[in-house]
Each structure stands twice: as C-alpha cells, then as structure tokens.
Design a protein around this motif. Structure first.
Motif, mmCIF file in Angstrom:
data_model
loop_
_atom_site.group_PDB
_atom_site.id
_atom_site.type_symbol
_atom_site.label_atom_id
_atom_site.label_comp_id
_atom_site.label_asym_id
_atom_site.label_seq_id
_atom_site.Cartn_x
_atom_site.Cartn_y
_atom_site.Cartn_z
ATOM 1 N N LEU A 14 0.822 -1.211 0.000
ATOM 2 C CA LEU A 14 0.000 0.000 0.000
ATOM 3 C C LEU A 14 0.855 1.260 0.000
ATOM 4 O O LEU A 14 0.610 2.190 -0.777
ATOM 5 C CB LEU A 14 -0.951 0.000 1.197
ATOM 6 C CG LEU A 14 -2.059 -1.046 1.177
ATOM 7 C CD1 LEU A 14 -2.852 -1.000 2.480
ATOM 8 C CD2 LEU A 14 -2.976 -0.850 -0.016
ATOM 9 N N VAL A 15 1.876 1.285 0.831
ATOM 10 C CA VAL A 15 2.754 2.463 0.906
ATOM 11 C C VAL A 15 3.490 2.662 -0.410
ATOM 12 O O VAL A 15 3.519 3.762 -0.970
ATOM 13 C CB VAL A 15 3.752 2.324 2.077
ATOM 14 C CG1 VAL A 15 4.825 3.391 2.012
ATOM 15 C CG2 VAL A 15 3.022 2.387 3.404
ATOM 16 N N GLN A 16 4.062 1.594 -0.942
ATOM 17 C CA GLN A 16 4.856 1.716 -2.161
ATOM 18 C C GLN A 16 3.999 2.009 -3.392
ATOM 19 O O GLN A 16 4.459 2.704 -4.294
ATOM 20 C CB GLN A 16 5.711 0.471 -2.365
ATOM 21 C CG GLN A 16 6.808 0.374 -1.336
ATOM 22 C CD GLN A 16 7.685 -0.835 -1.496
ATOM 23 O OE1 GLN A 16 7.379 -1.778 -2.219
ATOM 24 N NE2 GLN A 16 8.812 -0.830 -0.801
ATOM 25 N N SER A 17 2.781 1.506 -3.429
ATOM 26 C CA SER A 17 1.915 1.821 -4.571
ATOM 27 C C SER A 17 1.510 3.295 -4.543
ATOM 28 O O SER A 17 1.425 3.939 -5.593
ATOM 29 C CB SER A 17 0.685 0.913 -4.606
ATOM 30 O OG SER A 17 -0.102 1.062 -3.446
ATOM 31 N N ALA A 51 -1.376 1.827 -10.295
ATOM 32 C CA ALA A 51 -0.796 2.192 -8.994
ATOM 33 C C ALA A 51 -1.873 2.654 -8.023
ATOM 34 O O ALA A 51 -1.879 2.268 -6.851
ATOM 35 C CB ALA A 51 0.259 3.274 -9.177
ATOM 36 N N LYS A 52 -2.785 3.465 -8.515
ATOM 37 C CA LYS A 52 -3.860 3.971 -7.646
ATOM 38 C C LYS A 52 -4.759 2.827 -7.168
ATOM 39 O O LYS A 52 -5.098 2.748 -5.984
ATOM 40 C CB LYS A 52 -4.684 5.012 -8.405
ATOM 41 C CG LYS A 52 -5.744 5.671 -7.553
ATOM 42 C CD LYS A 52 -6.407 6.808 -8.307
ATOM 43 C CE LYS A 52 -7.284 7.586 -7.369
ATOM 44 N NZ LYS A 52 -8.682 7.446 -7.618
ATOM 45 N N ASN A 53 -5.121 1.949 -8.089
ATOM 46 C CA ASN A 53 -5.998 0.833 -7.717
ATOM 47 C C ASN A 53 -5.329 -0.126 -6.741
ATOM 48 O O ASN A 53 -5.978 -0.640 -5.828
ATOM 49 C CB ASN A 53 -6.475 0.088 -8.963
ATOM 50 C CG ASN A 53 -7.480 0.893 -9.753
ATOM 51 O OD1 ASN A 53 -8.198 1.722 -9.211
ATOM 52 N ND2 ASN A 53 -7.528 0.659 -11.049
ATOM 53 N N LEU A 66 -3.120 -6.426 -10.924
ATOM 54 C CA LEU A 66 -2.847 -5.042 -11.309
ATOM 55 C C LEU A 66 -1.356 -4.783 -11.427
ATOM 56 O O LEU A 66 -0.900 -4.065 -12.318
ATOM 57 C CB LEU A 66 -3.478 -4.077 -10.294
ATOM 58 C CG LEU A 66 -4.999 -4.017 -10.303
ATOM 59 C CD1 LEU A 66 -5.510 -3.338 -9.046
ATOM 60 C CD2 LEU A 66 -5.482 -3.292 -11.540
ATOM 61 N N PHE A 67 -0.584 -5.398 -10.541
ATOM 62 C CA PHE A 67 0.867 -5.217 -10.572
ATOM 63 C C PHE A 67 1.463 -5.784 -11.857
ATOM 64 O O PHE A 67 2.428 -5.235 -12.394
ATOM 65 C CB PHE A 67 1.510 -5.858 -9.343
ATOM 66 C CG PHE A 67 2.985 -5.618 -9.254
ATOM 67 C CD1 PHE A 67 3.473 -4.334 -9.036
ATOM 68 C CD2 PHE A 67 3.891 -6.659 -9.390
ATOM 69 C CE1 PHE A 67 4.840 -4.094 -8.957
ATOM 70 C CE2 PHE A 67 5.251 -6.429 -9.300
ATOM 71 C CZ PHE A 67 5.726 -5.150 -9.091
ATOM 72 N N LYS A 68 0.898 -6.856 -12.377
ATOM 73 C CA LYS A 68 1.362 -7.402 -13.657
ATOM 74 C C LYS A 68 1.246 -6.350 -14.755
ATOM 75 O O LYS A 68 2.165 -6.170 -15.549
ATOM 76 C CB LYS A 68 0.546 -8.639 -14.044
ATOM 77 C CG LYS A 68 0.844 -9.869 -13.250
ATOM 78 C CD LYS A 68 -0.035 -11.014 -13.734
ATOM 79 C CE LYS A 68 0.024 -12.197 -12.820
ATOM 80 N NZ LYS A 68 -0.880 -13.280 -13.270
ATOM 81 N N SER A 69 0.115 -5.666 -14.792
ATOM 82 C CA SER A 69 -0.094 -4.624 -15.799
ATOM 83 C C SER A 69 0.883 -3.464 -15.601
ATOM 84 O O SER A 69 1.460 -2.955 -16.568
ATOM 85 C CB SER A 69 -1.538 -4.114 -15.727
ATOM 86 O OG SER A 69 -1.718 -3.022 -16.593
#
Length: 89
Positions: A14-17, A51-53, A66-69
C-alpha cells in the motif's frame, strides 16, 4: 514493490503503490526525450490507474493482477530508455 508482493506484505504494498502513483504523476513530461515521451503517452493512464488501484484495493490477488499490468507498462518505458545500470524484468 515486487519484494513486498513476494512476501505478501500488504502494508508495504500500500505504501509503495502510493509512492509509485506520486512519482508517476510528478514526472515532467517535457523533460523526456521524444521517443520516451511517445511511449509515456501510451502507457501513462494505465500506469497511474494501476498504482492507484493497488493502493485502494485490499484483495492481494487483485493487487497482484494489477501489478502485472504496471510491470508490463513500466517495461515498455524501460525498453526505450537508456540506463547506465542493468534493469531486470
């Protein structure tokens, strides 16, 4: 963020995103070289949305998808950028 996903460290994710979102929205597009700027335009919306999601969703499976994208779109930028250090995908 990759390491946080490997460890399933949801707090760090959460922090890093959020940090990633801030960093991407702070990019000064006018400083990008033309060929990098063209790719940036194509991937920008997906990168910031991803990143937001990730920072808003509490489901680790969805965050990983989402991280894959985000990773794929970041790779597109890396391919056209010139780095002096090795970059691994």
């Amino acid at each position: 963020m990759k390491n946080a996903f490997v460890k399933t460290d949801e707090k760090t994710i959460l922090v890093q995103s959020k940090d990633l979102f801030t960093a991407m929205t702070s990019v000064k597009r006018e400083t990008l070289k033309n060929y990098v700027h063209l790719v940036w335009i194509k991937v920008f919306k997906d990168l910031i949305a991803g990143a937001k999601n990730i920072s808003e969703i509490q489901d680790i499976k969805k965050q990983r998808e989402l991280f894959k994208s985000v990773s794929k779109n970041t790779y597109k930028l890396i391919k056209v950028s010139k780095f002096t250090e090795p970059v691994y995908y």
